[in-house]
Design a protein around this motif. Structure first.
Motif, PDB file in Angstrom:
ATOM      1  N   GLU A 136       0.781  -1.245   0.096  1.00 30.20           N
ATOM      2  CA  GLU A 136      -0.041  -0.220  -0.029  1.00 30.20           C
ATOM      3  C   GLU A 136       0.867   1.302  -0.178  1.00 30.20           C
ATOM      4  O   GLU A 136       0.738   2.275  -0.733  1.00 30.20           O
ATOM      5  N   GLN A 137       1.975   1.230   0.727  1.00 28.95           N
ATOM      6  CA  GLN A 137       2.813   2.373   0.714  1.00 28.95           C
ATOM      7  C   GLN A 137       3.489   2.553  -0.424  1.00 28.95           C
ATOM      8  O   GLN A 137       3.619   3.926  -1.007  1.00 28.95           O
TER       9      GLN A 137
ATOM     10  N   GLU B 143       0.888   3.841  -2.939  1.00 29.89           N
ATOM     11  CA  GLU B 143       0.159   5.522  -2.746  1.00 29.89           C
ATOM     12  C   GLU B 143       1.665   6.366  -3.278  1.00 29.89           C
ATOM     13  O   GLU B 143       1.480   7.564  -3.800  1.00 29.89           O
TER      14      GLU B 143
ATOM     15  N   MET C 261       1.504   6.587  -6.871  1.00 28.26           N
ATOM     16  CA  MET C 261       0.264   7.585  -7.273  1.00 28.26           C
ATOM     17  C   MET C 261       0.794   8.852  -7.349  1.00 28.26           C
ATOM     18  O   MET C 261       0.253   9.641  -8.172  1.00 28.26           O
TER      19      MET C 261
ATOM     20  N   SER D  61      -5.858   2.543  -9.771  1.00 28.67           N
ATOM     21  CA  SER D  61      -6.098   3.167  -8.359  1.00 28.67           C
ATOM     22  C   SER D  61      -5.019   2.545  -7.497  1.00 28.67           C
ATOM     23  O   SER D  61      -4.283   1.593  -7.796  1.00 28.67           O
ATOM     24  N   ALA D  62      -4.429   3.223  -6.278  1.00 25.40           N
ATOM     25  CA  ALA D  62      -3.620   2.682  -5.298  1.00 25.40           C
ATOM     26  C   ALA D  62      -3.795   1.254  -5.027  1.00 25.40           C
ATOM     27  O   ALA D  62      -3.148   0.383  -4.762  1.00 25.40           O
ATOM     28  N   SER D  63      -5.139   0.953  -4.896  1.00 24.49           N
ATOM     29  CA  SER D  63      -5.576  -0.286  -4.567  1.00 24.49           C
ATOM     30  C   SER D  63      -5.529  -1.308  -5.539  1.00 24.49           C
ATOM     31  O   SER D  63      -5.048  -2.506  -5.089  1.00 24.49           O
TER      32      SER D  63
END
Length: 470
Positions: free
Chosen positions: A18-19, A22, A25, A185-187
């Motif tokens: 996730e980091q 992000e 992005m 998306s980040a996800s």
């Protein structure tokens, strides 16, 4: 500037994927510090030049034919030829060419070739989607930080476990690059990394017989990363904790050494401290582990005009590199191919001492069979270098004992191309002429390298890639 991290055996509190997602992005070409932009362009130029040069060698044609036949025609270009393939096949082909000579860049701390783990996917997708040079650079930078930081976390541990780190990590960096260029998306970029954990498996068995699989490893990663991004884009359910999860990437690949993984190194200063700035461009087309010793031998070349006076040669190398570039000694002194020669400290040191140079010409068939070089290689003994700064730098030393009893020694603590000895713009241009110049005129090489140096963020990638075709 080098980045040192303390060892941490604990899993992080926050999800690593996730980091990284992000971070990716948020990367924009307009926000990149000038040194990061310039360094990126230099490394891209370097890899493209090597991609051109690979066409001169026997491994290129069979690999490209196999990739093309297995896939099919498409809209993405392959460097140095007229072939156009699907984005993921072109990415595989270009990675194969860029890594084929083992002349591409290396990040010393993570022991990975990061550009080839990021650029092929970025080039193919940006061309097919008609994106800008700035968009390509932003995706490339995102992938570079991903690849390097994952490598820093294990401090060379993948190699010791029998894995080729660049091959492993290219799956994750290419997934991040592809996710960014595809507008995920980040996800979804988390999911793409999750899928990469299932495709990443690059074993080093090629060291036994000089097989070509290492050349292909980052290409497999590029193809898999692009596939992973498309899968999650279309609703594929992917793992969410690929790195730190039970039976995740680090546990399965580090096994009993998983407690040594420095998870903090992956995210510390992310977006502020640019680890890609520490990446070294190679001045010699051999395994980076040998570079310190190669330079030492080159410096000793002039000091020993009569090479017949050499009784024996001692080559000092970082202990961790000896199994890869110096053992088994009986095989290393008589390399059977250019690739075996690149991973032979004995052969490289002997050639450097004898000829005072080491370029692509020293890897041609005639050079590999040169009796004087092989005779000198048989006198080389490789030992552990005490107090080596490895992996911060690829250090090395060479001592030559003469028939008079005199011993001459040269020690290289910081290899050329690394740290404060990094290659600069003029060096990059010179190397490009030496690599791409094998297959094109000096005039064309000049046009290509300056088009890459002068490209603006808004320049269409298609305009640049068109210059790379035949």
């Amino acid at each position: 500037m080098a980045h040192n991290h303390t060892t941490a055996s604990h899993a992080p509190a926050e999800n690593i994927a996730e980091q990284l997602a992000e971070f990716a992005m948020g990367v924009k070409a307009s926000d990149l510090p000038r040194p990061v932009w310039d360094k990126s362009v230099h490394h891209i130029i370097d890899s493209i030049g090597i991609g051109f040069a690979s066409h001169h060698f026997a491994f290129a044609a069979p690999g490209l034919k196999g990739i093309a036949v297995a896939g099919g025609l498409g809209e993405a270009s392959v460097i140095g030829c007229s072939l156009k393939l699907s984005a993921r096949d072109a990415a595989m082909a270009n990675a194969y060419l860029m890594h084929g000579l083992d002349f591409d860049d290396t990040h010393p701390g993570s022991i990975v070739h990061p550009t080839v783990a990021c650029l092929p996917a970025a080039m193919a997708l940006a061309e097919v989607q008609d994106q800008s040079w700035g968009e390509l650079i932003a995706a490339y930078v995102s992938g570079m930080e991903t690849c390097i930081r994952l490598g820093l976390a294990v401090k060379g541990g993948f190699h010791h476990a029998g894995f080729h780190a660049t091959g492993l990590l290219s799956h994750f960096s290419a997934a991040v690059v592809a996710g960014k260029l595809l507008g995920l998306s980040a996800s979804e970029i988390v999911g793409a990394q999750g899928i990469a954990a299932s495709t990443s498996a690059s074993v080093q068995v090629f060291l036994e017989d000089g097989a070509w699989t290492k050349r292909l490893h980052p290409g497999l990663g590029a193809s898999a990363g692009i596939t992973a991004a498309h899968l999650v884009r279309n609703g594929f359910k992917a793992p969410r904790r690929p790195y730190e999860g039970r039976f995740g990437f680090f546990e399965t690949h580090m096994q009993t050494h998983v407690g040594d993984v420095d998870y903090d190194a992956i995210v510390a200063g992310l977006g502020r401290d640019w680890t890609l700035l520490d990446t070294a461009i190679k001045p010699y087309p051999v395994c980076h582990f040998i570079h310190g010793a190669a330079e030492a031998a080159l410096r000793l070349h002039e000091q020993v005009p009569d090479k017949s006076r050499i009784v024996c040669i001692t080559c000092e190398l970082p202990a961790a590199t000896l199994p890869i570039v110096a053992e088994p000694a009986a095989a290393k002194v008589v390399p059977r191919s250019d690739y075996e020669a690149k991973f032979s400290a004995q052969f490289v040191v002997a050639a450097c001492l004898l000829k005072g140079r080491f370029g692509l010409a020293e890897l041609e068939d005639d050079a590999l069979k040169d009796e004087a070089t092989l005779a000198l290689a048989s006198r080389v003994t490789c030992i552990e270098e005490p107090d080596s700064p490895f992996p911060l730098h690829f250090s090395g030393a060479v001592s030559v004992e003469l028939d008079s009893g005199e011993t001459l020694t040269c020690r290289i603590p910081v290899n050329l191309g690394s740290g404060e000895r990094a290659l600069v713009r003029d060096d990059i241009v010179t190397k490009f002429h030496g690599t791409a110049g094998i297959v094109m005129s000096s005039e064309r090489a000049t046009r290509v390298v300056h088009a890459l140096l002068d490209a603006k963020p808004e320049t269409p990638v298609r305009k640049i890639v068109e210059m790379l075709r035949t």
